[in-house]
Design an enzyme around this catalytic site. Structure first.
Site, mmCIF file in Angstrom:
data_model
loop_
_atom_site.group_PDB
_atom_site.id
_atom_site.type_symbol
_atom_site.label_atom_id
_atom_site.label_comp_id
_atom_site.label_asym_id
_atom_site.label_seq_id
_atom_site.Cartn_x
_atom_site.Cartn_y
_atom_site.Cartn_z
ATOM 1 N N HIS A 63 49.536 17.529 23.916
ATOM 2 C CA HIS A 63 49.587 18.785 24.656
ATOM 3 C C HIS A 63 50.481 19.736 23.882
ATOM 4 C CE1 HIS A 63 49.398 21.434 28.137
ATOM 5 N NE2 HIS A 63 50.638 21.747 27.823
ATOM 6 N N CYS A 64 49.940 20.876 23.496
ATOM 7 C CA CYS A 64 50.690 21.830 22.674
ATOM 8 C C CYS A 64 51.264 22.935 23.556
ATOM 9 C CB CYS A 64 49.770 22.432 21.620
ATOM 10 S SG CYS A 64 50.613 23.602 20.551
ATOM 11 N N PRO A 65 52.580 23.079 23.597
ATOM 12 C CA PRO A 65 53.161 24.140 24.422
ATOM 13 C C PRO A 65 52.952 25.537 23.846
ATOM 14 C CG PRO A 65 54.876 22.921 23.284
ATOM 15 C CD PRO A 65 53.593 22.218 22.997
ATOM 16 N N GLY B 73 49.291 26.226 24.717
ATOM 17 C CA GLY B 73 49.226 26.195 26.167
ATOM 18 C C GLY B 73 48.122 25.324 26.727
ATOM 19 N N ASN B 74 47.587 24.413 25.910
ATOM 20 C CA ASN B 74 46.590 23.471 26.410
ATOM 21 C C ASN B 74 46.619 22.210 25.568
ATOM 22 O OD1 ASN B 74 45.383 24.299 24.079
ATOM 23 N ND2 ASN B 74 43.518 25.061 25.008
#
Length: 76
Positions: A32-34, A37-38
């Site tokens: 999950h990549c902050p 954002g997804n």
């Protein structure tokens, strides 16, 4: 082999994983990549790689631009 996701109540393919941030099951879950954002998975892995390459290119361009600016500033 398929495994059952208790959160989504359906079967998930191999390498599938339920993301605790997005609350969805992602096929071939990577992480999950902050910043994006997804979740990075099967459908958007190449777009994430392009995002990383663009960031590296812009960082290098900025370093070269600032270096040229300071070099011309110190010469004059």
């Amino acid at each position: 082999s398929l495994h059952f996701c208790a959160s989504c109540n359906h079967f998930v393919p191999p390498r599938g994983f339920h993301c605790r941030y997005c609350d969805v099951c992602v096929r071939e879950f990577d992480h999950h990549c902050p910043w994006v954002g997804n979740c990075v998975g099967y459908r958007n892995h190449r777009f994430f790689v392009w995002f990383l390459l663009t960031g590296v290119f812009l960082a290098l361009f900025g370093i070269v631009f600032v270096s040229v600016y300071f070099a011309s500033y110190t010469i004059n």
